[in-house]
Design an enzyme around this catalytic site. Structure first.
Site, PDB file in Angstrom:
ATOM      1  CG  ASP A 132      26.016  58.544  30.499  1.00 33.25           C
ATOM      2  OD1 ASP A 132      25.175  58.835  31.365  1.00 33.25           O
ATOM      3  OD2 ASP A 132      26.540  57.416  30.430  1.00 33.25           O
ATOM      4  N   GLY A 183      24.479  53.293  39.628  1.00 37.62           N
ATOM      5  CA  GLY A 183      25.450  54.018  40.463  1.00 37.62           C
ATOM      6  C   GLY A 183      24.786  55.178  41.180  1.00 37.62           C
ATOM      7  CG  ASP A 242      22.475  54.127  29.801  1.00 34.26           C
ATOM      8  OD1 ASP A 242      22.939  53.772  30.906  1.00 34.26           O
ATOM      9  OD2 ASP A 242      23.138  54.149  28.755  1.00 34.26           O
ATOM     10  NE  ARG A 269      28.598  53.153  33.148  1.00 30.48           N
ATOM     11  CZ  ARG A 269      28.683  52.184  34.062  1.00 30.48           C
ATOM     12  NH1 ARG A 269      29.259  51.049  33.763  1.00 30.48           N
ATOM     13  NH2 ARG A 269      28.188  52.347  35.260  1.00 30.48           N
ATOM     14  CG  ASP A 308      28.808  58.350  34.209  1.00 31.13           C
ATOM     15  OD1 ASP A 308      29.708  58.687  34.994  1.00 31.13           O
ATOM     16  OD2 ASP A 308      28.423  57.166  34.081  1.00 31.13           O
ATOM     17  CB  THR A 328      24.207  58.916  35.942  1.00 31.54           C
ATOM     18  OG1 THR A 328      25.595  58.686  35.625  1.00 31.54           O
ATOM     19  CG2 THR A 328      23.566  59.574  34.748  1.00 31.54           C
ATOM     20  NE  ARG A 334      27.018  49.632  38.652  1.00 27.72           N
ATOM     21  CZ  ARG A 334      26.927  50.897  38.265  1.00 27.72           C
ATOM     22  NH1 ARG A 334      25.915  51.280  37.501  1.00 27.72           N
ATOM     23  NH2 ARG A 334      27.821  51.798  38.625  1.00 27.72           N
TER      24      ARG A 334
HETATM   25  O1  F6P Z   1      27.924  55.568  36.144  1.00 27.34           O
HETATM   26  C1  F6P Z   1      28.597  56.131  37.211  1.00 27.34           C
HETATM   27  C2  F6P Z   1      29.969  55.528  37.399  1.00 27.34           C
HETATM   28  O2  F6P Z   1      30.586  56.144  38.506  1.00 27.34           O
HETATM   29  C3  F6P Z   1      30.880  55.591  36.168  1.00 27.34           C
HETATM   30  O3  F6P Z   1      31.453  56.869  36.004  1.00 27.34           O
HETATM   31  C4  F6P Z   1      31.865  54.500  36.474  1.00 27.34           C
HETATM   32  O4  F6P Z   1      32.437  53.993  35.303  1.00 27.34           O
HETATM   33  C5  F6P Z   1      31.006  53.459  37.166  1.00 27.34           C
HETATM   34  O5  F6P Z   1      29.863  54.134  37.653  1.00 27.34           O
HETATM   35  C6  F6P Z   1      31.678  52.732  38.290  1.00 27.34           C
HETATM   36  O6  F6P Z   1      30.814  51.777  38.740  1.00 27.34           O
HETATM   37  P1  F6P Z   1      30.965  51.003  40.120  1.00 27.34           P
HETATM   38  O7  F6P Z   1      30.692  51.976  41.241  1.00 27.34           O
HETATM   39  O8  F6P Z   1      29.957  49.927  40.062  1.00 27.34           O
HETATM   40  O9  F6P Z   1      32.390  50.536  40.178  1.00 27.34           O
END
Ligand code: F6P
Length: 324
Positions: free
Chosen positions: A131, A11, A103, A173, A129, A127, A72
């Site tokens: 995390d 992300g 991660d 997440r 997050d 990120t 991804r």
């Molecule tokens: O890891 C960053 C994040 O924005 C999370 O907070 C969220 O759950 C996820 O990515 C959303 O992913 P995507 O943009 O692939 O929907």
């Protein structure tokens, strides 16, 4: 090294561009050429590269997103995919790689560097997050927090005018860092995070007490990974139990991933970008550079992946005290 590669993966997060700029300029400062890999590992497998000169990273420190794009990538999870990636990098003369991501990105990086010990990889935590174990802050977290605070302050205005109960769902997440910190910053009445189980009965008792006191303007922050379910689920339960409350839900969503990075994220990204190149020059590999107690730290990938970063639970208590 004569040439290194840099990519962004997973992300996107505000401040990734500032990190790309810092990696590029620190490398060039040290006489090393830089190649940008487009779309993360997918670009490494497809052979999508672009040279990065100092001027290619002008005017990007203030921009959200990532000029290198991101993805991804499922194919990189296979040994064959990683082998193709390695061969493409070698063909380009790329001798080492800087990976900016979370991660999932570091799991791929660790496997690639285990399979090819002659190919050093250093990670930079990027990120929203926050995390990642081994760093106090990840790039993008501070900007995302500020975005949440700005949005929720606006929601509070209307919640207060109409005496409404709002549930606001934030990203993260399976982690509650964004929820906890933004919840304190906006003066939330309650915060639901995955790390600490708040029984529904507890929330119900709190809301019962507030309704008795005629305190109907309430704002509850729900982390998307909270075990009570998302904001909609919790809101539906509360609606059923409390006809007195005028319940509304806002899911902030991807607004949290965009925007110009905060000063904090730009400085963190600049320090980590430089730190990553310095780590490579220092013969480090398979590590993430982070910031711990305001100093640059180095943590092996396997630790950042394996260990769960602790959330400061006392902050939840603080939020509880401040919302009486
Ligand atoms: O890891 C960053 C994040 O924005 C999370 O907070 C969220 O759950 C996820 O990515 C959303 O992913 P995507 O943009 O692939 O929907």
């Amino acid at each position: 090294f004569k040439k290194i590669g840099v990519l962004t993966s997973g992300g996107d997060a505000p401040g990734m561009n500032a990190a790309i700029r810092a990696v590029t300029r620190t490398a060039i400062y040290n006489g090393i050429k830089v190649v940008g890999v487009m779309q993360g590992y997918a670009g490494l497998i497809a052979g999508e590269f672009r040279d990065l000169k100092t001027t290619d990273v002008s005017d990007i420190i203030q921009k959200g997103g990532t000029i290198l794009k991101t993805a991804r990538c499922m194919e990189f999870k296979t040994k064959e995919g990683r082998q193709t990636a390695y061969e493409n990098a070698k063909k380009q003369g790329i001798e080492a790689l800087v990976v900016i991501g979370g991660d999932g990105s570091f799991t791929g990086a660790r496997l690639l560097s285990e399979e090819h010990p002659d190919f050093p990889i250093v990670g930079i935590p990027g990120t929203i997050d926050n995390d990642l174990f081994g760093t106090d802050y990840t790039i993008g977290y501070d900007t995302a927090l500020n975005t949440v605070v700005e949005a929720v302050d606006k929601i509070r205005d209307t919640a207060s005018s109409h005496n409404r109960l709002f549930f606001v769902e934030v990203m993260g997440r399976d982690a509650g860092f964004i929820a906890l910190r933004s919840g304190i910053a906006v003066g939330a009445e309650a915060i639901l995070i995955p790390e600490v189980h708040t029984p529904y009965a507890e929330l119900k008792a709190y809301l019962e007490n507030n309704s008795k006191r005629k305190r109907l303007n309430n704002l509850i922050i729900v982390a998307e990974g909270a075990d009570q379910g998302g904001a909609i689920e919790v809101a539906n339960k509360v609606k059923a139990d409390f006809p007195v409350y005028d319940v509304k839900v806002t899911i902030l969503g991807h607004i949290q991933r965009g925007g110009s990075p905060s000063a904090f994220d730009r400085v963190t990204a600049s320090r980590l970008g430089a730190g990553a190149v310095e780590a490579l020059l220092d013969d480090q590999k398979s590590i993430m550079v982070g910031i711990v107690n305001n100093q640059i730290s180095q943590v092996p990938f396997n630790q950042t992946i394996k260990n769960k970063k602790d959330i400061n639970v006392s902050m939840l208590k603080l939020a509880e005290i401040l919302s009486i």
